[in-house]
Design a protein around this motif. Structure first.
Motif, PDB file in Angstrom:
ATOM      1  N   LEU A 180       0.820  -1.211   0.000  1.00  0.00           N
ATOM      2  CA  LEU A 180       0.000   0.000   0.000  1.00  0.00           C
ATOM      3  C   LEU A 180       0.855   1.262   0.000  1.00  0.00           C
ATOM      4  O   LEU A 180       1.926   1.299   0.621  1.00  0.00           O
ATOM      5  N   ALA A 181       0.360   2.284  -0.672  1.00  0.00           N
ATOM      6  CA  ALA A 181       1.005   3.593  -0.636  1.00  0.00           C
ATOM      7  C   ALA A 181       0.963   4.134   0.795  1.00  0.00           C
ATOM      8  O   ALA A 181       0.100   3.758   1.584  1.00  0.00           O
ATOM      9  N   LYS A 182       1.883   5.034   1.095  1.00  0.00           N
ATOM     10  CA  LYS A 182       1.966   5.619   2.444  1.00  0.00           C
ATOM     11  C   LYS A 182       0.621   6.204   2.887  1.00  0.00           C
ATOM     12  O   LYS A 182       0.167   5.973   4.008  1.00  0.00           O
ATOM     13  N   SER A 183      -0.021   6.970   2.001  1.00  0.00           N
ATOM     14  CA  SER A 183      -1.280   7.621   2.400  1.00  0.00           C
ATOM     15  C   SER A 183      -2.379   6.582   2.637  1.00  0.00           C
ATOM     16  O   SER A 183      -3.277   6.795   3.454  1.00  0.00           O
ATOM     17  N   ALA A 184      -2.303   5.460   1.942  1.00  0.00           N
ATOM     18  CA  ALA A 184      -3.296   4.404   2.153  1.00  0.00           C
ATOM     19  C   ALA A 184      -3.055   3.708   3.504  1.00  0.00           C
ATOM     20  O   ALA A 184      -3.996   3.378   4.219  1.00  0.00           O
ATOM     21  N   GLN A 185      -1.788   3.511   3.847  1.00  0.00           N
ATOM     22  CA  GLN A 185      -1.469   2.928   5.165  1.00  0.00           C
ATOM     23  C   GLN A 185      -2.009   3.833   6.266  1.00  0.00           C
ATOM     24  O   GLN A 185      -2.594   3.378   7.246  1.00  0.00           O
ATOM     25  N   GLN A 186      -1.791   5.148   6.070  1.00  0.00           N
ATOM     26  CA  GLN A 186      -2.231   6.121   7.068  1.00  0.00           C
ATOM     27  C   GLN A 186      -3.755   6.122   7.189  1.00  0.00           C
ATOM     28  O   GLN A 186      -4.301   6.193   8.300  1.00  0.00           O
ATOM     29  N   ALA A 187      -4.427   6.040   6.049  1.00  0.00           N
ATOM     30  CA  ALA A 187      -5.894   6.056   6.055  1.00  0.00           C
ATOM     31  C   ALA A 187      -6.445   4.867   6.842  1.00  0.00           C
ATOM     32  O   ALA A 187      -7.424   4.999   7.579  1.00  0.00           O
TER      33      ALA A 187
END
Ligand code: PLP
Length: 479
Positions: free
Chosen positions: A100-107
């Protein structure tokens, strides 16, 4: 005639004996009595099976108690954990497909650390729909009228066939009756959804006239399946979505009992046109819709680079029927996946950013000179950490693979660190790195050498993990 005493089954220890063995008593404080009894029983059962199969003739209480203790200790260790993928297979199905992209991990982290708007409309303070979170983005990115996301693409195919082709005919080319892997085969899914499969054409060639002859009053669907994990080359012909659309339109105009739909199971689901692959580039979802598909389905974690999901796009009234289907409830996505999917989709609003922020796309499209820099950094770190007498290191040009049934013919140039063993050996080291290192490291073996592909590396700390893994392997040889 064996006497009872010669029967090794009689020498199996009692459960109580296993429980009071030092291997078990020394870990007993960490577990309940039931848990310890459970693993002791399992260890004795395994020993019994091994005796019956003739693998073991002399059961040893020490071995059995150690086996039981190890079983208990396994409870404490995560089974599903992070892996360093140095194999060069980008969408590696066994290793969880897309990172997963960083922003997806964060989400994901944000939405699970508290309550969420999963099914709550903040504007009206009424119940909302979980389908709403991703739909607008999917439509904006593909030009679709409507969309629904479910558990995976296999589920999506099942839903579409069940809703639109059950008890009717679905026409499919013999060249597209594929097996995707595991137990997903198109003929089986057809049977499961009660669609009547009508095969047309031959393995290598299917013409428009083949489909034409198969059309009846009861044809509910012209199904096109992306062959995904293989390519037909040579004397081949297939009918594209344009061709199927024309046929369906003619047939529908002539009137029948059921409207004939054009549905494509696209598999990979590319949003971005991957120019780096030239003629191998897969059609994008938008292109299939534009060419006239009523419905298109694809995976969330293949070329899209998001979480496991199956996305269906198409005409509004058709998608509405899917949303209303009981299977939509059974196959729905959970909030973690929805959060990851929404965040991944948002990155595609800026296609150039998607190519670097979405790990799968970065790995597929990165210029080889970038990969070479990463390989060089890894080699430098290994060189510094490993004694010269252990191994020889070199950079070597290699071929990486897209994996996951995407771009099967496409050779992706990559750079590997090649480890030649002066002590120990490649096979044993491969085993150690995967089975015994705290964070498993999956490598490639070639000609008694280990190759570490820099294209599928994700974070900088993976280099530290690999350096430590190799160092431990060589240290253990010395001791
Ligand atoms: C991968 C694939 C599937 C299955 O998708 P999952 O998301 O793995 O369930 C179905 N059809 C095609 C053509 C595929 O490539």
């Amino acid at each position: 005639m064996p006497t009872n005493d010669n029967n090794p089954l009689r020498h199996l220890p009692q459960i109580e004996q296993v429980l009071s063995h030092p291997s078990m008593t020394c870990i007993a404080a960490a577990f309940t009595h039931e848990q310890l009894t459970g693993v002791a029983r399992a260890a004795v059962d395994t020993a019994r099976t091994r005796i019956r199969e003739g693998v073991c003739t002399n059961p040893d209480i020490d071995d059995i108690a150690l086996d039981a203790a190890n079983r208990a200790l396994l409870f404490l260790k995560p089974s599903l954990r992070r892996v360093v993928n140095a194999s060069g297979v980008i969408i590696h199905t066994n290793l969880g497909r897309s990172v997963l992209a960083k922003s997806a991990q964060q989400a994901v982290a944000d939405c699970v650390s508290g309550y969420s708007t999963l099914e709550y409309d903040t504007q009206t303070q009424q119940r909302g729909s979980r389908h709403a979170h991703c739909e607008r983005l999917i439509c904006a990115l593909t030009g679709a009228e409507a969309a629904i996301a479910v558990n995976n693409n296999a589920a999506a195919v099942m839903m579409v066939l069940t809703e639109f082709a059950a008890e009717h005919e679905a026409v499919v080319s013999r060249g597209e009756l594929v097996e995707i892997g595991g137990s997903f085969r198109i003929p089986d899914i057809m049977a499961l959804s009660h669609a009547r499969m009508v095969e047309v054409g031959t393995t290598n060639k299917t013409h428009v006239s083949d489909y034409e002859r198969a059309l009846t009053k009861d044809t509910a669907m012209l199904l096109k399946v992306h062959p995904s994990n293989y390519r037909l080359i040579g004397f081949t012909e297939a009918v594209d979505i344009h061709g199927l659309r024309r046929l369906a339109d003619q047939h529908n105009a002539a009137g029948g009992n059921t409207e004939t739909l054009v549905y494509e199971d696209q598999g990979s689901g590319a949003f971005a046109h991957l120019d780096c692959f030239g003629t191998y580039a897969e059609p994008t979802v938008a292109e299939s819709l534009k060419a006239g598909a009523d419905l298109v389905s694809f995976s969330g974690d293949k070329l899209l680079g998001g979480p496991q999901a199956g996305i269906i796009v198409g005409k509004r009234e058709l998608i509405q029927r899917l949303k209303d289907h009981p299977l939509a409830r059974a196959l729905r996505l959970d909030k973690m996946t929805l959060a990851a999917l929404e965040a991944t989709l948002r990155i595609y609003l800026e296609p150039e950013v998607a190519l670097t922020e979405i790990p799968t796309l970065r790995m597929l499209c990165e210029p080889v000179e970038e990969t070479r820099k990463r390989a060089q950094a890894l080699m430098d770190a290994l060189e510094k950490a490993l004694p010269k007498r252990c191994a020889e290191l070199a950079l070597t040009d290699e071929i990486a693979r897209a994996g996951g049934g995407a771009l099967p013919m496409c050779d992706i140039p990559t750079v590997c660190v090649q480890v030649t063993f002066l002590v120990g050996d490649a096979q044993k080291c491969e085993r150690f790195l995967a089975a015994e290192n705290n964070t498993p490291i999956v490598v490639r073996l070639k000609h008694e050498q280990i190759l570490l592909d820099a294209r599928t590396l994700v974070d900088d700390d993976e280099m530290d993990i690999m350096v430590a893994g190799f160092r431990t392997y060589f240290e253990k040889l010395d001791s």
